[in-house]
Design a protein around this motif. Structure first.
Motif, PDB file in Angstrom:
ATOM      1  N   THR A  46       0.777  -1.536   0.262  1.00 17.41           N
ATOM      2  CA  THR A  46       0.392   0.147   0.283  1.00 17.41           C
ATOM      3  C   THR A  46       0.847   1.259  -0.114  1.00 17.41           C
ATOM      4  O   THR A  46       0.398   2.471  -0.799  1.00 17.41           O
ATOM      5  CB  THR A  46      -1.098  -0.047   1.481  1.00 17.41           C
ATOM      6  OG1 THR A  46      -1.783  -0.502   1.094  1.00 17.41           O
ATOM      7  CG2 THR A  46      -2.160   1.254   0.955  1.00 17.41           C
ATOM      8  N   VAL A  47       1.449   1.091   0.693  1.00 17.03           N
ATOM      9  CA  VAL A  47       2.910   2.867   0.856  1.00 17.03           C
ATOM     10  C   VAL A  47       2.936   2.103   0.202  1.00 17.03           C
ATOM     11  O   VAL A  47       3.410   3.940  -0.917  1.00 17.03           O
ATOM     12  CB  VAL A  47       3.673   2.432   2.267  1.00 17.03           C
ATOM     13  CG1 VAL A  47       4.658   3.531   1.990  1.00 17.03           C
ATOM     14  CG2 VAL A  47       2.838   1.720   3.415  1.00 17.03           C
ATOM     15  N   ILE A  48       4.038   1.702  -0.688  1.00 17.89           N
ATOM     16  CA  ILE A  48       5.033   1.402  -2.135  1.00 17.89           C
ATOM     17  C   ILE A  48       3.976   2.806  -3.540  1.00 17.89           C
ATOM     18  O   ILE A  48       4.032   3.674  -3.833  1.00 17.89           O
ATOM     19  CB  ILE A  48       5.695   0.388  -3.274  1.00 17.89           C
ATOM     20  CG1 ILE A  48       5.868  -0.679  -1.727  1.00 17.89           C
ATOM     21  CG2 ILE A  48       5.493   0.754  -3.856  1.00 17.89           C
ATOM     22  CD1 ILE A  48       6.521  -1.648  -2.406  1.00 17.89           C
ATOM     23  N   ARG A  72       3.259  -2.828 -11.206  1.00 16.70           N
ATOM     24  CA  ARG A  72       4.227  -4.534 -10.625  1.00 16.70           C
ATOM     25  C   ARG A  72       3.156  -4.206  -9.058  1.00 16.70           C
ATOM     26  O   ARG A  72       2.788  -5.310  -9.047  1.00 16.70           O
ATOM     27  CB  ARG A  72       5.417  -3.879 -10.816  1.00 16.70           C
ATOM     28  CG  ARG A  72       6.403  -5.184 -10.072  1.00 16.70           C
ATOM     29  CD  ARG A  72       7.256  -4.803  -9.950  1.00 16.70           C
ATOM     30  NE  ARG A  72       8.620  -5.891  -9.253  1.00 16.70           N
ATOM     31  CZ  ARG A  72       9.411  -6.624 -10.162  1.00 16.70           C
ATOM     32  NH1 ARG A  72       9.030  -6.667 -11.495  1.00 16.70           N
ATOM     33  NH2 ARG A  72       9.685  -7.653 -10.048  1.00 16.70           N
ATOM     34  N   TYR A  73       3.208  -3.753  -8.703  1.00 19.35           N
ATOM     35  CA  TYR A  73       3.197  -3.359  -7.159  1.00 19.35           C
ATOM     36  C   TYR A  73       1.449  -2.638  -6.840  1.00 19.35           C
ATOM     37  O   TYR A  73       0.710  -3.042  -5.979  1.00 19.35           O
ATOM     38  CB  TYR A  73       3.660  -2.744  -6.250  1.00 19.35           C
ATOM     39  CG  TYR A  73       5.653  -2.555  -6.175  1.00 19.35           C
ATOM     40  CD1 TYR A  73       5.555  -3.908  -6.018  1.00 19.35           C
ATOM     41  CD2 TYR A  73       5.807  -1.997  -7.408  1.00 19.35           C
ATOM     42  CE1 TYR A  73       6.664  -4.539  -6.543  1.00 19.35           C
ATOM     43  CE2 TYR A  73       7.619  -2.317  -6.988  1.00 19.35           C
ATOM     44  CZ  TYR A  73       7.697  -3.466  -6.404  1.00 19.35           C
ATOM     45  OH  TYR A  73       9.352  -4.395  -7.138  1.00 19.35           O
ATOM     46  N   CYS A  74       0.860  -2.374  -7.834  1.00 17.74           N
ATOM     47  CA  CYS A  74      -1.257  -2.114  -7.084  1.00 17.74           C
ATOM     48  C   CYS A  74      -1.710  -3.061  -8.630  1.00 17.74           C
ATOM     49  O   CYS A  74      -0.922  -3.275  -9.916  1.00 17.74           O
ATOM     50  CB  CYS A  74      -1.485  -0.802  -8.032  1.00 17.74           C
ATOM     51  SG  CYS A  74      -3.028  -0.005  -7.552  1.00 17.74           S
ATOM     52  N   PRO A  75      -2.563  -3.546  -7.699  1.00 16.70           N
ATOM     53  CA  PRO A  75      -3.578  -4.757  -8.396  1.00 16.70           C
ATOM     54  C   PRO A  75      -4.643  -3.827  -9.515  1.00 16.70           C
ATOM     55  O   PRO A  75      -4.574  -2.344  -9.338  1.00 16.70           O
ATOM     56  CB  PRO A  75      -4.577  -4.899  -7.149  1.00 16.70           C
ATOM     57  CG  PRO A  75      -3.435  -4.582  -5.790  1.00 16.70           C
ATOM     58  CD  PRO A  75      -2.772  -3.276  -6.492  1.00 16.70           C
ATOM     59  N   LYS A  76      -4.261  -4.542 -10.181  1.00 12.75           N
ATOM     60  CA  LYS A  76      -5.054  -3.939 -11.686  1.00 12.75           C
ATOM     61  C   LYS A  76      -6.552  -2.883 -11.594  1.00 12.75           C
ATOM     62  O   LYS A  76      -6.674  -2.353 -11.808  1.00 12.75           O
ATOM     63  CB  LYS A  76      -5.459  -5.066 -12.961  1.00 12.75           C
ATOM     64  CG  LYS A  76      -5.840  -4.855 -14.480  1.00 12.75           C
ATOM     65  CD  LYS A  76      -6.405  -5.577 -14.870  1.00 12.75           C
ATOM     66  CE  LYS A  76      -6.972  -5.075 -16.291  1.00 12.75           C
ATOM     67  NZ  LYS A  76      -6.988  -6.435 -17.395  1.00 12.75           N
TER      68      LYS A  76
END
Length: 504
Positions: A46-48, A72-76
């Motif tokens: 979340t923070v990323i 890469r780090y956030c769900p679609k």
């Protein structure tokens, strides 16, 4: 227990900056997996993603790399939703909307350009019927206030001024002042800051009156006549006393102070600070701050509404491997106010927004007074072994004086190190450095006192008042700095020689 690889928000921020720096000219991002390893290991992304979204308006980062990291780090589903929020928001710059459109096209096959195109607007057209709602929300939610300031900072100066003037024409009083106070306090030496100052003077707001009154303590002398002129305009409009504390207390009445913590200063004077509030529903407003004794308030990061579990988890990450001290809210506020005075007009705007959560907390005087004792050799040695000294050494790049000191160390024989240190101590610890390190000792003595470690606090206070021993203390700092430098280089011969001389 928190995994040792879990980073706190500031460490994540540094890791992201490092990735952008190292891969600034790269196009084939998939070939550099090693650089993402640390972020990949974070269980909570979340923070990323929150920090990555803040980079959208940063023209100095590789935008294609930013898209790669967001995917890469956030769900679609969450990424798609947030991109649409950017496109539809009246506080999104054209640059961020174009970025969002471009990324949305890559991840969402159902997007419609015709539907998106109507949201692309010029900065002059940003102020519309939604603005009043945004201004109101910003009073109770610092994150909304910060989003506005992020957006403002992404614009060229001319567009910043157009936006502020548009707000000033259509709105007044506390909602407007709440948004413009951090603009003026953190940008007072710019044309945008001066425009914000003039608008505040005509806002008929108690918040503006408070901001301009305290600004007289730190703005440039050339600005003080203009600040006083705008204070006079506010007085003529009927604002004759500072009621801002009561205003914020009313907003804060549904919550109470929760957790307040601080670390001991490290070798560069950095201290990690946390304060938080909790409401009747158990939701926490959480703020993390870095202060130091050179620049005051250095950085700030916050969440407006998280769970107690999330709050406790972040605190554990934040203080991983460090000794943190729980403080009374009144004491912590006093320490922050002291840091603010060092910062003067260089406060981060995030901090200016979040610090209002302390409006109902009274400052408690920071004072310590022990009878000064003559320390024995063994008592002095005890101080050198205290936990707070673990990171009290100077690193490469600490100062040009220290770099110069280290540049010649290779030509000095280990048996002559002590003489070299004694001869060059005042070159490294100049008058200003000496005073900062002295105050750092006093700071630690005060914190030890608050922690109930009066015996240790008394000894450190006595060291603070003993010029001869304090010089010996600083010599020990340089000894440790030399040792750490050779340890980092893995110079076994020098390490062994130093340990024979100094390590007991």
């Amino acid at each position: 227990m928190i995994d040792k690889f879990e980073l706190n928000p500031f460490e994540i921020k540094a890791e992201i900056t490092n990735i952008f720096s190292k891969l600034s000219d790269i196009k084939d991002f998939d070939s550099y997996e090693i650089h993402y390893k640390t972020l990949d290991m974070q269980k909570d992304k979340t923070v990323i993603t929150k920090l990555l979204f803040k980079e959208i308006n940063n023209t100095n980062v590789n935008q294609e790399l930013l898209k790669f990291l967001l995917v890469r780090y956030c769900p679609k589903n969450i990424l798609t939703e947030k991109l649409w929020d950017i496109i539809k928001s009246n506080l999104s710059s054209n640059q961020s909307k174009i970025f969002a459109l471009d990324l949305l096209r890559d991840i969402d096959t159902n997007w419609s350009y015709d539907e998106c195109d109507k949201y692309i607007e010029n900065p002059e057209e940003l102020v519309n019927s939604d603005t009043k709602k945004i201004l109101n929300n910003a009073i109770i939610n610092p994150e909304v206030q910060i989003d506005f300031l992020d957006f403002l900072h992404s614009l060229p100066e001319h567009d910043q001024i157009v936006l502020l003037q548009s707000l000033g024409e259509d709105y007044s009083k506390d909602e407007l002042a709440n948004m413009l106070v951090p603009v003026f306090l953190t940008m007072s030496d710019t044309e945008t800051g001066k425009v914000a100052l003039d608008i505040l003077g005509n806002s008929k707001s108690q918040l503006a009156y408070h901001a301009l009154s305290i600004a007289l303590d730190f703005v440039q002398d050339s600005l003080k006549p203009i600040v006083n002129k705008n204070l006079s305009i506010l007085k003529l409009s009927g604002i004759r006393e500072d009621n801002s504390i009561d205003f914020y207390k009313s907003l804060l009445k549904e919550s109470k102070p929760y957790k307040f913590c601080i670390t001991y200063p490290d070798g560069e004077g950095n201290q990690a600070v946390i304060f938080s509030r909790i409401n009747k529903q158990g939701k926490v407003q959480f703020v993390a701050i870095v202060i130091d004794d050179y620049n005051g308030v250095v950085d700030c990061f916050g969440f407006n509404e998280i769970s107690k579990f999330e709050c406790n988890t972040i605190i554990e990450r934040f203080y991983r491997g460090q000794r943190a001290l729980d403080l009374k809210p009144e004491i912590l506020k006093s320490l922050l106010v002291r840091a603010e005075k060092i910062s003067k007009n260089k406060l981060p705007y995030e901090y200016v927004c979040w610090r209002n959560l302390l409006a109902d907390v009274k400052e408690e005087p920071i004072k310590i007074k022990y009878e000064i004792e003559k320390l024995s050799d063994s008592e002095f040695e005890e101080i050198l072994k205290c936990d707070f000294t673990d990171y009290w050494f100077l690193n490469n790049g600490y100062s040009k004086e220290f770099d110069s000191f280290m540049a010649s160390i290779d030509s000095v024989l280990p048996e002559d190190y002590d003489k070299y240190i004694d001869d060059n101590l005042e070159n490294v610890f100049t008058k200003n450095e000496y005073e900062i390190w002295s105050e750092r000792l006093l700071n630690v003595a005060f914190l030890k006192h608050l922690a109930g470690k009066d015996n240790t606090a008394r000894k450190i206070y006595s060291l603070y008042n003993d010029k001869t021993l304090k010089r010996e203390f600083l010599k020990n700092i340089l000894r440790k700095s030399i040792y750490e430098a050779y340890f980092a280089k893995k110079d076994i011969d020098k390490i062994n020689a130093i340990e024979k001389m100094w390590v007991k």
